[in-house]
Scaffold this active site. Structure first.
Site, mmCIF file in Angstrom:
data_model
loop_
_atom_site.group_PDB
_atom_site.id
_atom_site.type_symbol
_atom_site.label_atom_id
_atom_site.label_comp_id
_atom_site.label_asym_id
_atom_site.label_seq_id
_atom_site.Cartn_x
_atom_site.Cartn_y
_atom_site.Cartn_z
ATOM 1 N N PRO A 2 0.905 -1.212 -0.005
ATOM 2 C CA PRO A 2 -0.029 0.013 -0.147
ATOM 3 C C PRO A 2 0.758 1.327 0.093
ATOM 4 O O PRO A 2 1.688 1.309 0.888
ATOM 5 C CB PRO A 2 -0.793 -0.149 1.318
ATOM 6 C CG PRO A 2 -0.710 -1.645 1.672
ATOM 7 C CD PRO A 2 0.425 -2.063 1.157
ATOM 8 N N GLU A 3 0.555 2.063 -0.809
ATOM 9 C CA GLU A 3 1.105 3.472 -0.751
ATOM 10 C C GLU A 3 0.151 4.246 -0.480
ATOM 11 O O GLU A 3 -0.870 4.231 0.140
ATOM 12 C CB GLU A 3 1.618 3.723 -2.230
ATOM 13 C CG GLU A 3 2.633 2.586 -2.811
ATOM 14 C CD GLU A 3 3.339 2.905 -4.105
ATOM 15 O OE1 GLU A 3 3.344 4.116 -4.503
ATOM 16 O OE2 GLU A 3 3.602 1.780 -4.766
ATOM 17 N N HIS A 85 -6.780 -14.563 8.448
ATOM 18 C CA HIS A 85 -5.478 -13.526 8.723
ATOM 19 C C HIS A 85 -5.622 -12.593 9.732
ATOM 20 O O HIS A 85 -4.892 -11.639 9.592
ATOM 21 C CB HIS A 85 -5.003 -13.253 7.152
ATOM 22 C CG HIS A 85 -4.740 -14.425 6.178
ATOM 23 N ND1 HIS A 85 -3.668 -15.255 6.540
ATOM 24 C CD2 HIS A 85 -5.045 -14.778 5.126
ATOM 25 C CE1 HIS A 85 -3.585 -16.226 5.653
ATOM 26 N NE2 HIS A 85 -4.329 -15.674 4.762
ATOM 27 N N ARG A 103 0.748 -11.505 5.212
ATOM 28 C CA ARG A 103 2.153 -11.679 5.532
ATOM 29 C C ARG A 103 2.943 -11.139 6.747
ATOM 30 O O ARG A 103 3.946 -11.328 7.010
ATOM 31 C CB ARG A 103 2.970 -11.111 4.228
ATOM 32 C CG ARG A 103 2.507 -11.942 3.020
ATOM 33 C CD ARG A 103 3.253 -11.600 1.792
ATOM 34 N NE ARG A 103 4.669 -11.838 1.822
ATOM 35 C CZ ARG A 103 5.510 -11.208 0.885
ATOM 36 N NH1 ARG A 103 5.017 -10.588 -0.150
ATOM 37 N NH2 ARG A 103 6.722 -11.373 1.358
#
Ligand SMILES: [Zn+2]
Length: 266
Positions: A2-3, A85, A103
């Site tokens: 994500p930016e 998750h 992750r």
């Protein structure tokens, strides 16, 4: 990863649920990754801000003013439902909000408001690109003596929030090769405008969801800016401006996409 547009989209979508909500409990099993979260239990959210790729949840309804800093990492995101998750559950008086992160590179920490000593990148971060703080004169001045332009942009120092996708897109739009050093005034002026245009448009359409599908808006919808990418992840496809094949190579360990005609080597 994500930016700015993905983080800003996330911030906007969770803002109505969290602003004014009281945190009851922060549930997780990793105190080394989600630091000092007990400090916000019982506190009421005053506002949600953002700097670069960080979401800042502020609690200044009483002393001491605190700030929860959330970095989404590679795959972190807020969801209305939990799942396999889910790493953190934020229980509030308006119901739970889940932080899912396949992750596990995402990070949370609670600090006294504005105390960024543990986050050197945040402490040294340049101006917000979509605010008036992003001064053209200052950008032109700094660009004149900068090293290779793409790594310089990724450092977050000249401007906040640009990662690999939007750096490649802005450089293509400005017609500047990623390794150009010491931009002249015309180049820096074009790049300043391109950064604002690319990011504003990406925020407008909810960011970019790539083929790995990890980024979604908190309501589960994808972003749509990937449909408008000109170079990113378009290697061997024609440049939308001139038709030359887009090339991909590695620059400072990052996959870098550019048009060899529109962005001639310096
Ligand atoms: Zn081209």
């Amino acid at each position: 990863m994500p930016e700015l547009p993905e983080v800003e989209t996330t911030r906007r979508l969770i803002e109505p649920q969290l602003t004014g909500a009281r945190v009851l409990r922060v549930e997780h099993a990793h105190p080394e990754r989600y630091l000092r979260t007990a400090a916000i239990e019982g506190r009421t959210v005053s506002e949600l801000a953002r700097r670069g790729k960080y979401i800042l949840v502020r609690f200044h309804e009483r002393e001491p003013a605190l700030e929860l800093i959330v970095h989404l990492g590679m795959t972190g995101g807020f969801r209305p439902q939990g799942g396999p998750h889910t790493r953190v559950t934020l229980h509030t008086d308006r119901g739970p909000l889940f932080f899912n992160d396949a992750r596990r590179f995402g990070k949370w920490l609670v600090v006294p408001e504005g105390d960024y000593r543990e986050l050197p990148t945040l402490a040294a971060m340049g101006p917000e690109p979509l605010s008036d703080d992003f001064s053209l004169a200052e950008f032109v001045r700094a660009a004149r003596s900068a090293g290779a332009v793409k790594p310089w942009l990724l450092s977050q120092k000249p401007v906040a929030g640009l990662g690999n996708i939007y750096a490649d897109e802005a450089l293509w739009r400005a017609g500047i090769h990623p390794e150009t050093r010491g931009l002249d005034e015309a180049q820096a002026t074009r790049l300043h405008a391109a950064i604002r245009e690319v990011l504003a448009r990406a925020v407008e359409v909810g960011g970019s969801t790539l083929s790995d599908n990890t980024y979604q808006q908190p309501d589960g919808k994808p972003g749509y800016f990937q449909l408008e990418h000109s170079v990113y992840a378009r290697e061997r496809q024609p440049c939308p401006r001139c038709g030359t094949e887009i090339r991909k190579y590695w620059l400072a360990q990052r996959g870098t996409h550019y048009c060899p005609t529109c962005q001639a080597a310096p």
